[in-house]
Design a protein around this motif. Structure first.
Motif, mmCIF file in Angstrom:
data_model
loop_
_atom_site.group_PDB
_atom_site.id
_atom_site.type_symbol
_atom_site.label_atom_id
_atom_site.label_comp_id
_atom_site.label_asym_id
_atom_site.label_seq_id
_atom_site.Cartn_x
_atom_site.Cartn_y
_atom_site.Cartn_z
ATOM 1 N N PHE A 1 0.012 -13.476 -12.933
ATOM 2 C CA PHE A 1 1.089 -12.806 -12.203
ATOM 3 C C PHE A 1 0.849 -11.300 -12.211
ATOM 4 C CE2 PHE A 1 5.163 -10.662 -11.789
ATOM 5 C CZ PHE A 1 5.702 -11.302 -10.686
ATOM 6 N N HIS A 2 0.862 -10.705 -11.025
ATOM 7 C CA HIS A 2 0.729 -9.255 -10.908
ATOM 8 C C HIS A 2 2.032 -8.717 -10.314
ATOM 9 C CE1 HIS A 2 -1.676 -5.479 -10.451
ATOM 10 N NE2 HIS A 2 -0.717 -5.236 -9.569
ATOM 11 N N GLY A 3 2.879 -8.177 -11.173
ATOM 12 C CA GLY A 3 4.169 -7.658 -10.720
ATOM 13 C C GLY A 3 4.056 -6.233 -10.214
ATOM 14 N N ILE A 4 4.778 -5.947 -9.132
ATOM 15 C CA ILE A 4 4.776 -4.586 -8.600
ATOM 16 C C ILE A 4 6.200 -4.125 -8.287
ATOM 17 C CG2 ILE A 4 2.457 -4.707 -7.578
ATOM 18 C CD1 ILE A 4 3.870 -5.108 -4.829
ATOM 19 N N ASP A 5 6.358 -2.802 -8.250
ATOM 20 C CA ASP A 5 7.580 -2.185 -7.748
ATOM 21 C C ASP A 5 7.230 -1.666 -6.354
ATOM 22 O OD1 ASP A 5 9.698 -0.587 -7.045
ATOM 23 O OD2 ASP A 5 9.774 0.538 -8.928
ATOM 24 N N LEU A 6 7.799 -2.284 -5.332
ATOM 25 C CA LEU A 6 7.431 -1.943 -3.952
ATOM 26 C C LEU A 6 7.729 -0.488 -3.606
ATOM 27 C CD1 LEU A 6 8.496 -5.227 -2.142
ATOM 28 C CD2 LEU A 6 6.178 -4.320 -2.283
ATOM 29 N N ASP A 7 8.675 0.116 -4.317
ATOM 30 C CA ASP A 7 8.991 1.526 -4.066
ATOM 31 C C ASP A 7 7.818 2.452 -4.408
ATOM 32 O OD1 ASP A 7 11.494 0.978 -3.125
ATOM 33 O OD2 ASP A 7 12.491 1.226 -5.071
ATOM 34 N N GLU A 8 6.906 1.948 -5.221
ATOM 35 C CA GLU A 8 5.736 2.756 -5.587
ATOM 36 C C GLU A 8 4.607 2.663 -4.548
ATOM 37 O OE1 GLU A 8 4.460 1.663 -9.486
ATOM 38 O OE2 GLU A 8 6.388 2.153 -10.423
ATOM 39 N N TYR A 9 4.798 1.787 -3.565
ATOM 40 C CA TYR A 9 3.752 1.597 -2.543
ATOM 41 C C TYR A 9 4.364 1.674 -1.150
ATOM 42 C CZ TYR A 9 1.120 -0.157 -6.558
ATOM 43 O OH TYR A 9 0.501 -0.273 -7.777
ATOM 44 N N LYS A 10 4.987 2.795 -0.865
ATOM 45 C CA LYS A 10 5.694 2.936 0.404
ATOM 46 C C LYS A 10 4.751 3.316 1.549
ATOM 47 C CE LYS A 10 10.374 3.962 -1.125
ATOM 48 N NZ LYS A 10 11.403 4.983 -1.318
ATOM 49 N N GLY A 11 5.050 2.794 2.740
ATOM 50 C CA GLY A 11 4.311 3.181 3.934
ATOM 51 C C GLY A 11 2.895 2.634 3.980
ATOM 52 N N PHE A 12 2.204 2.959 5.046
ATOM 53 C CA PHE A 12 0.846 2.462 5.293
ATOM 54 C C PHE A 12 -0.100 2.842 4.151
ATOM 55 C CE2 PHE A 12 -3.445 3.263 6.884
ATOM 56 C CZ PHE A 12 -3.758 2.037 7.437
ATOM 57 N N PHE A 13 -0.046 4.118 3.733
ATOM 58 C CA PHE A 13 -0.993 4.579 2.704
ATOM 59 C C PHE A 13 -0.679 3.987 1.334
ATOM 60 C CE2 PHE A 13 -1.266 7.869 6.011
ATOM 61 C CZ PHE A 13 -2.629 7.795 6.275
ATOM 62 N N GLY A 14 0.603 3.748 1.077
ATOM 63 C CA GLY A 14 0.988 3.109 -0.184
ATOM 64 C C GLY A 14 0.466 1.683 -0.269
ATOM 65 N N ILE A 15 0.605 0.936 0.836
ATOM 66 C CA ILE A 15 0.126 -0.449 0.860
ATOM 67 C C ILE A 15 -1.402 -0.488 0.765
ATOM 68 C CG2 ILE A 15 -0.027 -2.548 2.278
ATOM 69 C CD1 ILE A 15 2.713 -2.161 1.054
ATOM 70 N N ARG A 16 -2.060 0.471 1.427
ATOM 71 C CA ARG A 16 -3.523 0.518 1.352
ATOM 72 C C ARG A 16 -3.987 0.805 -0.086
ATOM 73 N NH1 ARG A 16 -7.245 4.335 5.132
ATOM 74 N NH2 ARG A 16 -6.716 5.837 3.507
ATOM 75 N N ARG A 17 -3.234 1.666 -0.758
ATOM 76 C CA ARG A 17 -3.556 1.963 -2.168
ATOM 77 C C ARG A 17 -3.401 0.703 -3.024
ATOM 78 N NH1 ARG A 17 0.005 3.894 -5.993
ATOM 79 N NH2 ARG A 17 1.466 4.520 -4.368
ATOM 80 N N LEU A 18 -2.329 -0.065 -2.761
ATOM 81 C CA LEU A 18 -2.133 -1.335 -3.474
ATOM 82 C C LEU A 18 -3.321 -2.266 -3.222
ATOM 83 C CD1 LEU A 18 -0.422 -3.438 -5.045
ATOM 84 C CD2 LEU A 18 0.674 -4.030 -2.881
ATOM 85 N N GLY A 19 -3.758 -2.334 -1.950
ATOM 86 C CA GLY A 19 -4.893 -3.186 -1.596
ATOM 87 C C GLY A 19 -6.136 -2.829 -2.383
ATOM 88 N N LYS A 20 -6.400 -1.530 -2.507
ATOM 89 C CA LYS A 20 -7.583 -1.055 -3.252
ATOM 90 C C LYS A 20 -7.481 -1.421 -4.732
ATOM 91 C CE LYS A 20 -8.850 2.942 -0.393
ATOM 92 N NZ LYS A 20 -8.828 4.417 -0.312
ATOM 93 N N GLU A 21 -6.278 -1.204 -5.291
ATOM 94 C CA GLU A 21 -6.075 -1.513 -6.720
ATOM 95 C C GLU A 21 -6.312 -2.989 -7.016
ATOM 96 O OE1 GLU A 21 -2.151 -0.201 -7.813
ATOM 97 O OE2 GLU A 21 -2.562 1.901 -7.336
#
Length: 321
Positions: free
Chosen positions: A54-74
Motif C-alpha cells: 500500500f502506497h498512501g498519499i495526500d492528494l493535496d501534496e500533488y496538485k495540478g499537472f506538475f504535482g501529478i507528474r511528480r507523483l508519477g516520477k516518484e
C-alpha cells in the motif's frame, strides 16, 4: 515476480471494492504483486492481503499537472513496475497514464461503462438491465494484461460465532439514505430482540447516533470511537449488517459479513452491489419506473417526493433478518 502499479484514489466504497478482487486475483496469480496507490487513510483495507504493497498519499501534496507528474516520477523510481493498472479513469489518473506511456510502460485502464450507466439512469428508459459488476470491471483490467482471474462472488466469514446487528443509516447523498425517522423506527423494533451497533462518522452523524443510543435500550453507538482497522474487526463479528448503498456494505463484504442493503435512487443494476452479497438481501421499491435515476445518488429527485425511499416500509428490512 511481476509488479503491477495500480491506482484508485477515491471514493471510499470504490476503493473498498478493489480489496476482494485483489485478494482472489493474487491467490490465482501468486507470482504477482500489486502496489496500490490511494489515500493515506485507506491503508487498513488492504492490511491482510499478501503481495499487496500500500502506497498512501495526500492528494493535496500533488496538485495540478506538475504535482501529478511528480507523483508519477516518484512511483516509477521507487517501484519500477511492469504494468500500470488505472482503476479510476479520472483526470489525475489520465495524466499519470500519459506519463507512463511516454516511459514505455503498458497501461491498462478500467472501462466504467459510462454510456451504459447513462442509459440505465435515463428515467424515460423503461428497459432496465443488469450491467457488469464493478468488481468484474476491476478484474477485467488484469485480464486485459493477460492474467487469468475468476471471481468467486462468495463471502468469506472471518468468524463462525457472530453476534449482534450493525446498522449504518447514513450515506453521502440524500438519494441513498432511508429517512432518519424510518431508521429510528426500525432500530426500536429490532432492539427488542437484538443488540444493535451503530456505525457512522463525522460530528453530526455521531451526535445523532449517540442520541439514539440514549433513547433506545439495547443499542450502542460506535460512531467516532473506532479507527478503520477496529471498525473492520467489529463488522466481521456481526451476525448481519444493515447499510444503505454506501461504503459500509463494501466493508461488510471485505470481512465476510452478510449485508442487508437499502437502495433509493440508485440500483444494484449499476454494478455496485457488495462483493458476495445476495440480491435477496436488497431492499428497494421495484415498481417505480424512474429508478434508478442516478448512479451515485447525487441527483435531485425528478418527482420531488423521494418515493424510492419514502415508500420503503421498515417491515421489508425486518423480514430479511
Amino acid at each position: 515476480m511481476t509488479r503491477i502499479l495500480a491506482y484508485r484514489f477515491s471514493a471510499f466504497g470504490d476503493v473498498a471494492m478493489t480489496v476482494p478482487v485483489f485478494r482472489e486475483f493474487l491467490e490465482q496469480n501468486p507470482d504477482v504483486e500489486i502496489v496500490i496507490v490511494s489515500r493515506n487513510n485507506f491503508e487498513s483495507l488492504f492490511a491482510d492481503i499478501p503481495n499487496v504493497i500500500f502506497h498512501g498519499i495526500d492528494l493535496d501534496e500533488y496538485k495540478g499537472f506538475f504535482g501529478i507528474r511528480r507523483l508519477g516520477k516518484e512511483l516509477l523510481k521507487r517501484y519500477n513496475p511492469d504494468y500500470i493498472a488505472d482503476l479510476h479513469d479520472v483526470i489525475r489518473s489520465k495524466i499519470l497514464n500519459k506519463f507512463y506511456v511516454r516511459k514505455g510502460l503498458k497501461v491498462f485502464k478500467i472501462n466504467k461503462g459510462k454510456e451504459e450507466k447513462e442509459n440505465l439512469t435515463d428515467i424515460w428508459n423503461l428497459d432496465k438491465i443488469q450491467l457488469k459488476r464493478t468488481v468484474e470491471r476491476y478484474a477485467d483490467v488484469f485480464r486485459d494484461m493477460g492474467f487469468k482471474v475468476e471471481l468467486s462472488h462468495q463471502l468469506r466469514p472471518k468468524f463462525t460465532q457472530k453476534l449482534g446487528i450493525g446498522f449504518a443509516p447514513f450515506a453521502q447523498h440524500t438519494g441513498k439514505m432511508l429517512p432518519l425517522e424510518k431508521s429510528f423506527e426500525l432500530v426500536k423494533i429490532l432492539a427488542e430482540k437484538h443488540t444493535i451497533y451503530f456505525f457512522g462518522g463525522g460530528k453530526k452523524e455521531t451526535e445523532t447516533l449517540e442520541s439514539w443510543e440514549r433513547q433506545i435500550p439495547n443499542t450502542q453507538s460506535l460512531a467516532g470511537k473506532l479507527n478503520l482497522s477496529e471498525e473492520l474487526n467489529r463488522i466481521s463479528q456481526l451476525e448481519v449488517m444493515i447499510s444503505m448503498d454506501s461504503a459500509n456494505m463494501h466493508l461488510a463484504s471485505i470481512v465476510g459479513t452478510r449485508c442487508i442493503s437499502v437502495w433509493g435512487s440508485t440500483h444494484p443494476y449499476a454494478g455496485f452491489l457488495g462483493f458476495g452479497q445476495s440480491e435477496n438481501d436488497v431492499v428497494q421499491i421495484n415498481d417505480l419506473t424512474c429508478r434508478p435515476c442516478s448512479v451515485f445518488g447525487d441527483k435531485e429527485c425528478y418527482r420531488g417526493d423521494w418515493a424510492c425511499l419514502e415508500e420503503i416500509n421498515v417491515q421489508q428490512i425486518i423480514e430479511k433478518i
